[in-house]
Design an enzyme around this catalytic site. Structure first.
Site, mmCIF file in Angstrom:
data_model
loop_
_atom_site.group_PDB
_atom_site.id
_atom_site.type_symbol
_atom_site.label_atom_id
_atom_site.label_comp_id
_atom_site.label_asym_id
_atom_site.label_seq_id
_atom_site.Cartn_x
_atom_site.Cartn_y
_atom_site.Cartn_z
ATOM 1 N N HIS A 20 -29.793 14.674 20.869
ATOM 2 C CA HIS A 20 -29.233 13.833 19.812
ATOM 3 C C HIS A 20 -29.761 14.193 18.433
ATOM 4 C CE1 HIS A 20 -26.974 10.337 21.612
ATOM 5 N NE2 HIS A 20 -27.294 11.060 22.665
ATOM 6 N N ASP A 117 -28.429 7.882 14.045
ATOM 7 C CA ASP A 117 -27.689 7.957 15.293
ATOM 8 C C ASP A 117 -26.921 6.641 15.442
ATOM 9 O OD1 ASP A 117 -28.169 9.774 18.085
ATOM 10 O OD2 ASP A 117 -27.190 7.835 18.323
ATOM 11 N N THR A 302 -30.643 19.382 28.486
ATOM 12 C CA THR A 302 -32.081 19.210 28.361
ATOM 13 C C THR A 302 -32.620 18.028 29.171
ATOM 14 O OG1 THR A 302 -31.741 17.838 26.409
ATOM 15 C CG2 THR A 302 -32.086 20.192 26.026
ATOM 16 N N ASN A 383 -22.626 18.387 23.077
ATOM 17 C CA ASN A 383 -22.936 19.591 22.295
ATOM 18 C C ASN A 383 -22.457 20.836 23.047
ATOM 19 O OD1 ASN A 383 -24.422 18.426 19.988
ATOM 20 N ND2 ASN A 383 -25.818 17.752 21.605
HETATM 21 N N1 UDP Z 1 -29.409 24.526 24.851
HETATM 22 C C1 UDP Z 1 -29.758 25.817 24.502
HETATM 23 N N2 UDP Z 1 -30.322 26.623 25.436
HETATM 24 C C2 UDP Z 1 -30.536 26.229 26.715
HETATM 25 C C3 UDP Z 1 -30.165 24.906 27.084
HETATM 26 C C4 UDP Z 1 -29.601 24.091 26.131
HETATM 27 O O1 UDP Z 1 -29.580 26.234 23.350
HETATM 28 O O2 UDP Z 1 -31.034 27.028 27.495
HETATM 29 C C5 UDP Z 1 -28.821 23.642 23.822
HETATM 30 C C6 UDP Z 1 -27.317 23.705 23.818
HETATM 31 O O3 UDP Z 1 -26.863 24.762 22.994
HETATM 32 C C7 UDP Z 1 -26.918 22.333 23.306
HETATM 33 C C8 UDP Z 1 -28.049 21.449 23.763
HETATM 34 O O4 UDP Z 1 -29.130 22.296 24.110
HETATM 35 O O5 UDP Z 1 -26.827 22.328 21.899
HETATM 36 C C9 UDP Z 1 -27.655 20.571 24.954
HETATM 37 O O6 UDP Z 1 -26.906 19.520 24.448
HETATM 38 P P1 UDP Z 1 -25.889 18.682 25.318
HETATM 39 O O7 UDP Z 1 -25.322 17.619 24.439
HETATM 40 O O8 UDP Z 1 -24.908 19.574 25.958
HETATM 41 O O9 UDP Z 1 -26.745 18.070 26.502
HETATM 42 P P2 UDP Z 1 -28.061 17.132 26.612
HETATM 43 O O10 UDP Z 1 -29.243 18.020 26.413
HETATM 44 O O11 UDP Z 1 -27.968 16.059 25.535
HETATM 45 O O12 UDP Z 1 -27.961 16.583 27.973
#
Ligand code: UDP
Length: 486
Positions: A20, A117, A302, A383
């Site tokens: 976020h 947010d 993440t 994202n």
């Molecule tokens: N991300 C990345 N490398 C990784 C894993 C995740 O750069 O190996 C980044 C990805 O590009 C995205 C974010 O982490 O911008 C994950 O965001 P998302 O909203 O998809 O999921 P969340 O982490 O909130 O569950």
């Protein structure tokens, strides 16, 4: 009070969990670059701030740490929502305290705008008390925002929180019959669980948000008008919010303040980005020279890791079809991969032509804009979806939490840019193989690729000089940096 300082002082309050804070900071960087005379104070927990890409040089963005709400010596149970619940209990006091600190560190320059947010409904009250705009960012789709906005309507219509079995029975009930603006393919089971009910701090916060969001001066999202036309129209023109401003995709217009815009929009090549990708394991090098649209990229974001039987199903499916892949999986979860998997796929030997590469962090945005990547197996985090759209890579979603189910349904049934897995679980190896083959090798996969490429073109258009996101951004900039009232 010191009345000599009348330049804008914007405070920006981030939600420190999941992904976020990064998009909120990305938007803040754009605003700060466009308004060099304004001061931006950015608030998150120390852990979250430490993980973010703050401009290295002295700029008009200053990070501040807020209390994370974790009691001393606390032992975590491992539930993903536990730190979230603790954090929520520390609000709003942790923020208001840190706001005061920022004001005094800026020669008592008063707050002129509160950005945050969208979760932080309580900042609507703080902003009203000091008579400044509240500008929330909803870090997900306009569609899921609309579903949250209609929480009361949805709850009244479907009755008391149904259990899983009941939701299963209502599976084919379509929402558009009573939720204005939502796409016709969305079913009750695609709604974020927090809309349906729950009495923990997190669903309670979202429920409050559904009431307070209408008090925002403007609501902004990391989406673009064309992607979600009916919901965008509804949110823009039905007077639910004073002003609704989709200003994404953020990853196409990210600003490195020490440098220049990360200009993905002018080229497909990942190498021309001005931001240097964090790629400790050499994923981009490993991809070089692979067949176009042949590689699977896998990440569940993440927060979530699929349970071991699902990791096993996916791993076996990848081995069975032999497709090259890059799998980003946090170190804490690697031991849950099937025995011998890393050796069999050659990930331990570090050679360029191994079948697969398992890494703890991948340069996702760059991978998704690389022509060799042909499918993204994802949890459907917003994202990730936006980055896949911006890169033109079809998805296979296995949603877990929050808005992910909604996003997954948009991908497969509204935009037609991805495949579902039969029965929805990765533990179904045949189901996963079938989905991978559909996207990578079938005519249907080509159609998905064409559709997502055309959305990608629309995304680039939205952030071009005359595009909708650019125009919305100008309006946002005006609101956020309007001079403080005397
Ligand atoms: N991300 C990345 N490398 C990784 C894993 C995740 O750069 O190996 C980044 C990805 O590009 C995205 C974010 O982490 O911008 C994950 O965001 P998302 O909203 O998809 O999921 P969340 O982490 O909130 O569950």
């Amino acid at each position: 009070r010191d009345h000599h300082h009348h330049h804008p002082h914007v405070v920006v309050a981030a939600f420190p969990h999941g992904s976020h804070a990064a998009p909120l900071l990305s938007l803040t960087r754009r605003l700060a670059a466009a308004a060099p005379n304004a001061t931006f104070s950015f608030f998150s927990t120390s852990k979250s701030n430490a993980s973010l890409n703050f401009p290295a040089a002295a700029t008009n963005i200053t990070p501040y740490d807020v209390d994370d709400g974790v009691p001393p010596n606390h032992v975590f149970s491992g539930h993903p929502l536990e730190p979230v619940e603790l954090f929520i209990k520390a609000t709003p006091h942790n923020f208001t305290k840190a706001f005061q600190e920022a004001v005094s560190r800026n020669n008592n320059n008063k707050i002129s705008c509160i950005m945050s947010d969208a979760f932080f409904w309580f900042l609507a009250e703080v902003a009203a008390d000091i008579n400044v705009p509240w500008v929330p960012l909803w870090t997900a789709a306009s569609t899921s925002l609309s579903l949250h906005f209609y929480t009361d309507l949805i709850r009244q219509t479907i009755g008391p929180a149904p259990d899983d079995a009941a939701t299963g029975e209502m599976e084919e009930a379509l929402l558009m019959s009573f939720v204005p603006g939502v796409p016709s393919a969305l079913r009750l089971q695609d709604i974020p669980a927090e809309v349906i009910g729950g009495d923990h701090a997190f669903p309670a916060m979202l429920h409050k948000m559904s009431h307070f969001i209408a008090r925002a001066t403007a609501v902004t999202v990391n989406s673009f008008d064309h992607l979600e036309p009916s919901v965008t129209q509804h949110l823009k023109y039905s007077n639910l919010f004073p002003t609704f401003l989709p200003v994404g995709p953020f990853n196409l217009i990210d600003i490195d303040m020490n440098n220049n815009a990360r200009d993905n929009s002018s080229t497909d090549s990942s190498t021309s980005n001005n931001l240097v990708a964090h790629d400790p394991d050499g994923c981009l090098h490993w991809l070089a020279g692979r067949e176009p649209a042949s590689v699977a990229y896998i990440s569940f974001g993440t927060v979530m890791t699929p349970p071991p039987p699902e990791l096993a199903g996916l791993a076996e499916a990848l081995e069975a079809i032999g497709a090259p892949f890059i799998w980003s999986i946090p170190d804490r979860a690697k031991h849950n991969l099937p025995q011998g998997f890393l050796e069999r796929i050659g990930s331990t030997s570090d050679h360029d032509r191994s079948q697969g590469k398992v890494v703890s962090w991948a340069p996702q945005v760059e991978l998704l804009s690389h022509e060799a990547v042909g499918v993204f197996v994802s949890h459907g985090g917003w994202n990730s979806v936006m980055e896949s759209v911006s890169g033109g890579v079809p998805l296979i979603c296995r949603p877990f939490l929050g808005d992910q189910r909604t996003n997954a349904r948009l991908v497969s049934h509204v935009w037609g840019i991805g495949a579902d897995i039969k029965d929805g679980r990765l533990s179904n190896k045949e189901g996963v193989m079938e989905a991978l083959e559909r996207v990578l090798k079938s005519e249907e996969g080509k159609v998905m690729r064409d559709k997502i490429k055309s959305l990608k073109e629309q995304a680039k258009k939205a952030v071009s000089p005359d595009g909708t996101s650019t125009k919305n951004f100008s309006q946002l900039l005006k609101i956020v940096t309007s001079p403080p009232s005397q």
